[in-house]
Structures are given as C-alpha cells and as structure tokens.
Motif scaffolding. Sequence first.
Motif, PDB file in Angstrom:
ATOM      1  N   LEU A  73       0.816  -1.221   0.000  1.00 42.87           N
ATOM      2  CA  LEU A  73       0.000   0.000   0.000  1.00 42.87           C
ATOM      3  C   LEU A  73       0.849   1.270   0.000  1.00 42.87           C
ATOM      4  N   MET A  74       1.976   1.232   0.693  1.00 40.43           N
ATOM      5  CA  MET A  74       2.811   2.434   0.849  1.00 40.43           C
ATOM      6  C   MET A  74       3.878   2.565  -0.246  1.00 40.43           C
ATOM      7  N   HIS A  75       3.819   1.728  -1.245  1.00 42.89           N
ATOM      8  CA  HIS A  75       4.846   1.730  -2.291  1.00 42.89           C
ATOM      9  C   HIS A  75       4.989   3.085  -2.967  1.00 42.89           C
ATOM     10  N   ASP A  76       3.888   3.724  -3.330  1.00 49.32           N
ATOM     11  CA  ASP A  76       3.970   5.001  -4.044  1.00 49.32           C
ATOM     12  C   ASP A  76       4.672   6.078  -3.223  1.00 49.32           C
ATOM     13  N   GLY A  77       4.459   6.062  -1.904  1.00 49.48           N
ATOM     14  CA  GLY A  77       5.102   7.059  -1.051  1.00 49.48           C
ATOM     15  C   GLY A  77       6.613   6.935  -1.044  1.00 49.48           C
ATOM     16  N   ILE A  78       7.115   5.723  -0.956  1.00 49.16           N
ATOM     17  CA  ILE A  78       8.569   5.547  -0.937  1.00 49.16           C
ATOM     18  C   ILE A  78       9.157   5.846  -2.305  1.00 49.16           C
ATOM     19  N   VAL A  79       8.411   5.577  -3.366  1.00 49.50           N
ATOM     20  CA  VAL A  79       8.892   5.887  -4.718  1.00 49.50           C
ATOM     21  C   VAL A  79       9.078   7.397  -4.867  1.00 49.50           C
ATOM     22  N   LYS A  80       8.151   8.178  -4.341  1.00 45.59           N
ATOM     23  CA  LYS A  80       8.274   9.639  -4.418  1.00 45.59           C
ATOM     24  C   LYS A  80       9.514  10.126  -3.671  1.00 45.59           C
ATOM     25  N   VAL A  81       9.752   9.581  -2.493  1.00 49.99           N
ATOM     26  CA  VAL A  81      10.936   9.976  -1.717  1.00 49.99           C
ATOM     27  C   VAL A  81      12.200   9.545  -2.461  1.00 49.99           C
ATOM     28  N   TRP A  82      12.216   8.318  -2.983  1.00 56.21           N
ATOM     29  CA  TRP A  82      13.371   7.812  -3.721  1.00 56.21           C
ATOM     30  C   TRP A  82      13.638   8.678  -4.949  1.00 56.21           C
ATOM     31  N   ASP A  83      12.588   8.977  -5.705  1.00 57.09           N
ATOM     32  CA  ASP A  83      12.752   9.804  -6.905  1.00 57.09           C
ATOM     33  C   ASP A  83      13.305  11.178  -6.538  1.00 57.09           C
ATOM     34  N   GLY A  84      12.848  11.733  -5.433  1.00 60.84           N
ATOM     35  CA  GLY A  84      13.380  13.016  -4.974  1.00 60.84           C
ATOM     36  C   GLY A  84      14.857  12.936  -4.651  1.00 60.84           C
ATOM     37  N   ARG A  85      15.280  11.836  -4.056  1.00 64.16           N
ATOM     38  CA  ARG A  85      16.717  11.643  -3.772  1.00 64.16           C
ATOM     39  C   ARG A  85      17.509  11.537  -5.066  1.00 64.16           C
ATOM     40  N   MET A  86      16.983  10.781  -6.015  1.00 61.64           N
ATOM     41  CA  MET A  86      17.709  10.568  -7.263  1.00 61.64           C
ATOM     42  C   MET A  86      17.740  11.827  -8.128  1.00 61.64           C
ATOM     43  N   GLU A  87      16.685  12.653  -8.060  1.00 60.26           N
ATOM     44  CA  GLU A  87      16.612  13.890  -8.851  1.00 60.26           C
ATOM     45  C   GLU A  87      17.318  15.050  -8.163  1.00 60.26           C
ATOM     46  N   GLY A  88      17.668  14.890  -6.901  1.00 57.63           N
ATOM     47  CA  GLY A  88      18.359  15.944  -6.169  1.00 57.63           C
ATOM     48  C   GLY A  88      17.436  16.942  -5.500  1.00 57.63           C
ATOM     49  N   THR A  89      16.121  16.704  -5.515  1.00 54.48           N
ATOM     50  CA  THR A  89      15.203  17.616  -4.843  1.00 54.48           C
ATOM     51  C   THR A  89      15.090  17.328  -3.351  1.00 54.48           C
ATOM     52  N   LEU A  90      15.559  16.165  -2.928  1.00 53.60           N
ATOM     53  CA  LEU A  90      15.648  15.807  -1.505  1.00 53.60           C
ATOM     54  C   LEU A  90      17.095  15.449  -1.209  1.00 53.60           C
ATOM     55  N   PRO A  91      17.538  15.630   0.031  1.00 52.43           N
ATOM     56  CA  PRO A  91      18.919  15.263   0.348  1.00 52.43           C
ATOM     57  C   PRO A  91      19.188  13.794   0.017  1.00 52.43           C
ATOM     58  N   ASN A  92      20.341  13.536  -0.574  1.00 51.98           N
ATOM     59  CA  ASN A  92      20.696  12.162  -0.943  1.00 51.98           C
ATOM     60  C   ASN A  92      21.330  11.473   0.260  1.00 51.98           C
ATOM     61  N   GLN A  93      20.516  11.285   1.253  1.00 51.82           N
ATOM     62  CA  GLN A  93      20.950  10.596   2.458  1.00 51.82           C
ATOM     63  C   GLN A  93      19.796   9.757   2.966  1.00 51.82           C
ATOM     64  N   PRO A  94      20.113   8.602   3.519  1.00 52.38           N
ATOM     65  CA  PRO A  94      19.032   7.774   4.037  1.00 52.38           C
ATOM     66  C   PRO A  94      18.375   8.455   5.230  1.00 52.38           C
ATOM     67  N   THR A  95      17.075   8.426   5.255  1.00 51.57           N
ATOM     68  CA  THR A  95      16.328   8.972   6.378  1.00 51.57           C
ATOM     69  C   THR A  95      15.383   7.888   6.888  1.00 51.57           C
ATOM     70  N   ILE A  96      14.942   8.063   8.099  1.00 53.27           N
ATOM     71  CA  ILE A  96      14.004   7.105   8.682  1.00 53.27           C
ATOM     72  C   ILE A  96      12.635   7.338   8.027  1.00 53.27           C
ATOM     73  N   ASN A  97      12.025   6.271   7.546  1.00 52.20           N
ATOM     74  CA  ASN A  97      10.674   6.363   7.006  1.00 52.20           C
ATOM     75  C   ASN A  97       9.956   5.048   7.282  1.00 52.20           C
TER      76      ASN A  97
END
Length: 160
Positions: free
Chosen positions: A26-50
């Motif tokens: 169910l939560m797959h889309d949410g993690i994909v958005k965070v992952w895509d943000g990391r890969m695109e550079g719009t979110l810090p490229n560091q692992p965070t707790i989720n």
Amino acid sequence: MQPTSYSRTQIALHWTIAALVFFQILMHDGIVKVWDGRMEGTLPNQPTINPHAIAGALILVLVLWRLVLRRRRGVPGLPEGEHPALKVLATGMHAALNLLLILMALSGMAAWISGVEAIGEAHSIARLALVPLVLLHVLAALYHHFWLKTDVLRRMLGRA
C-alpha cells in the motif's frame, strides 16, 4: 516428531509479516516519491528514517525469526492424501515467499543506504514477483479451506 499445530508465536509472526507486507504494498507510491526526490536531487541524498524502511527491516527480522522457529520446532505436515504435485507447489511457494521477502528487505536496505539506483530498481522489480506470490498464497489457503476442506487455514488461525 512433527508438531500437529503451529505455536502461538509462529501464528503471530505469520500474521504480523502478512500485515507488514500488505502495508509495504500500500505504501509503495510514497517511498517511490521519496526515492525519486533523492535521485533527482530535490531531496537530500541521504538515508532517512521512514515507515517503509522500518517495516522492511522489521519484515527481515521477523522472517528470519520465523525460519529459526520452523527449524527448531518444526511445522505441521501437509494434509494427508494431498496430491504430491500440490505438496511440491506448497513447499516451493513457501520457500519462494521467504526468499523473496529476505532479498527484498536486503536490497531495499542496500538501495536506501547506498543511494544506488540499480539496486533500487532491482528491489522495485522484485515486488512484481511478490504481489502475485502473495495472491497465490492467499488463494491456495482459501482453496484448501473451501474446496478441499482441509485444516490448513484453521491451523494458521489457531483454530485447528
């Protein structure tokens, strides 16, 4: 000697893992958005707790615990008189589910920690095998219960 029922711990682990896997799907889309943000550079490229990462790590621990219990305590035998092909399928299905859950947890952690896109892709593609396996597992349990009239489902519900 082979037990005739699952222990309360085995049953609790099964349903907890099932709930966590359902949550992950169910939560797959949410993690994909965070992952895509990391890969695109719009979110810090560091692992965070989720929640997805925490649930994945918990699935790994619980599956390993379940396998240890299976080895130490054993599990009830497959229904008497069941066709040998169904027994092979059941054994293979359980092995595939356990292996896939372990590999998905490890690949998810590796991707999340390293930020390596290829590992993340492999992890994401693996879910395309997991979802049909889970559905087949559920359908097989229902088939046993309603069509074959075995106690397979009742045993995992703690009612056998």
